[in-house]
Design an enzyme around this catalytic site. Structure first.
Site, PDB file in Angstrom:
ATOM      1  CD  GLU A 118      -3.632  -0.089   0.587  1.00 28.61           C
ATOM      2  OE1 GLU A 118      -3.470   0.652   1.517  1.00 28.61           O
ATOM      3  OE2 GLU A 118      -4.543  -0.820   0.488  1.00 28.61           O
ATOM      4  NE  ARG A 300      -0.909  -2.675  -3.900  1.00 28.75           N
ATOM      5  CZ  ARG A 300      -1.869  -3.002  -2.929  1.00 28.75           C
ATOM      6  NH1 ARG A 300      -2.456  -4.206  -2.051  1.00 28.75           N
ATOM      7  NH2 ARG A 300      -3.234  -1.666  -2.271  1.00 28.75           N
TER       8      ARG A 300
END
Ligand code: UGA
Length: 333
Positions: A118, A300
């Site tokens: 993150e 991601r």
């Protein structure tokens, strides 16, 4: 080697302890509960200490003092809580771990610090690199970023401590690790799980699945055993060579859209369960599903060049196996 695992009952802590218990180490595991590690009770080299991090400062201080390596895994890692209770994330994920780092620096301990995928936030690069990628977050009223921001500041503080010779440090960044014990279905049911356990819970209870933003966003799912292999290499690696190093621990080959994730796990469930899933997949906006304080991450994918080169590590579990093992661990026929 004496190793302290704070948050030993959690997803990473429980799986790490199960691996380490067969090695030449003495494990001190701290947590407020132990339902994931019941099987370790009779091992001579595993010692469980029950406690709440906010009320057990003295115990934690003594544990850190007597251990050689500290793995501080206590944190909430579910996006629903980031947006609903950002203060809790600040208190637990940031403040309490900051205290732990301070105690580690007092006694010059080795710290294996969990960071997170993150931290890269909304960066649009195809592959995230530990040393060159920017960390891109949204505005302050979007509380989703408080977890990323808290972890980033801990990474920065810890790295500064290691550069001043106050701790020996290795930072690892899990990329959507999945596997048994990821979240309990009870917490997934109230939204406090990660996408995989939320979907599994919905499927088992034969409820509709909700795809945030049409499920076009993707994640690189990494099987827990591969993640634990990397941690083992770090823990038993050369603490001087690995000092100050940061490693993405993820599986770039297992990149998948959330829509396809839903389809795959419905198929696995229908193949192995005695029941069959017959509800719908429904599109929903991020604001409706999580609230206005949420922002999603579209893509991601980790670069794992550094982990390959320096840890001689690479992930071995393909997506289908990783999903099958995880889904089946939650199904009781
Ligand atoms: C996660 C969490 O922040 C942490 O667990 C962790 O640090 C990190 O990423 C990681 O595991 O690497 P994220 O992948 O966004 O973040 O969280 P999930 O809850 O697993 O959601 C993945 C995607 O599925 C998101 O785009 C979310 O909007 C979507 N989703 C989630 C749905 O479409 N439907 C749902 O019911 C739940």
């Amino acid at each position: 080697m004496k190793i302290l695992i704070l948050g030993v009952n959690g997803f990473i802590g429980s799986n790490l302890s199960k691996r380490l218990v067969n090695k030449k180490v003495k494990i001190f595991g701290f947590d407020k509960s132990n339902f994931n590690i019941i099987g370790l009770k009779n091992s001579n080299n595993f010692h469980f200490i029950k406690g709440d991090i906010f009320k057990s400062q003295k115990i934690i201080y003594k544990l850190i003092k007597k251990c050689d390596v500290v793995v501080p895994l206590i944190a909430i890692a579910t996006p629903n809580v980031y947006v609903k209770d950002p203060i809790k994330i600040f208190n637990l994920d940031f403040e309490s771990n900051l205290e732990i780092l301070k105690i580690c620096s007092k006694f010059k301990k080795r710290v294996i610090l969990p960071s997170t995928s993150e931290v890269y936030g909304k960066n649009k690069e195809k592959l995230f690199d530990e040393y060159t990628s920017d960390l891109v977050l949204g505005p302050i009223n979007k509380h989703r970023w408080i977890y990323s921001c808290s972890k980033q500041l801990l990474d920065r503080y810890a790295l500064a401590l290691s550069e001043k010779n106050k701790i020996k440090l290795t930072i690892f960044r899990p990329f959507n690790w999945i596997g048994p014990n990821l979240d309990t279905l009870e917490s997934a049911q109230v939204g406090n799980g990660r996408v995989l356990t939320i979907f599994i819970n919905n499927i088992i209870r034969n409820k509709n699945i909700y795809l945030v933003n049409n499920g076009k966003q993707s994640r690189s799912f990494t099987y827990i055993d591969d993640g634990i292999d990397a941690l083992e290499r770090i823990i038993f690696g050369n603490k001087n060579k690995l000092n100050g190093r940061i490693y993405n621990i993820g599986n770039p080959n297992n990149n998948l859209s959330i829509r396809n994730l839903a389809k795959k796990i419905i198929k696995i469930y229908n193949d192995i369960s005695l029941n069959s899933y017959n509800k719908k997949i429904i599109n929903i906006s991020e604001a409706k599903f999580y609230g206005k304080a949420y922002q999603d991450i579209k893509i991601r994918v980790p670069s794992i060049i550094r982990a390959k080169r320096e840890l001689k590590w690479f992930p071995k579990t393909n997506l289908n196996d990783a999903l099958f093992k995880t889904v089946s661990s939650y199904i009781v026929n």
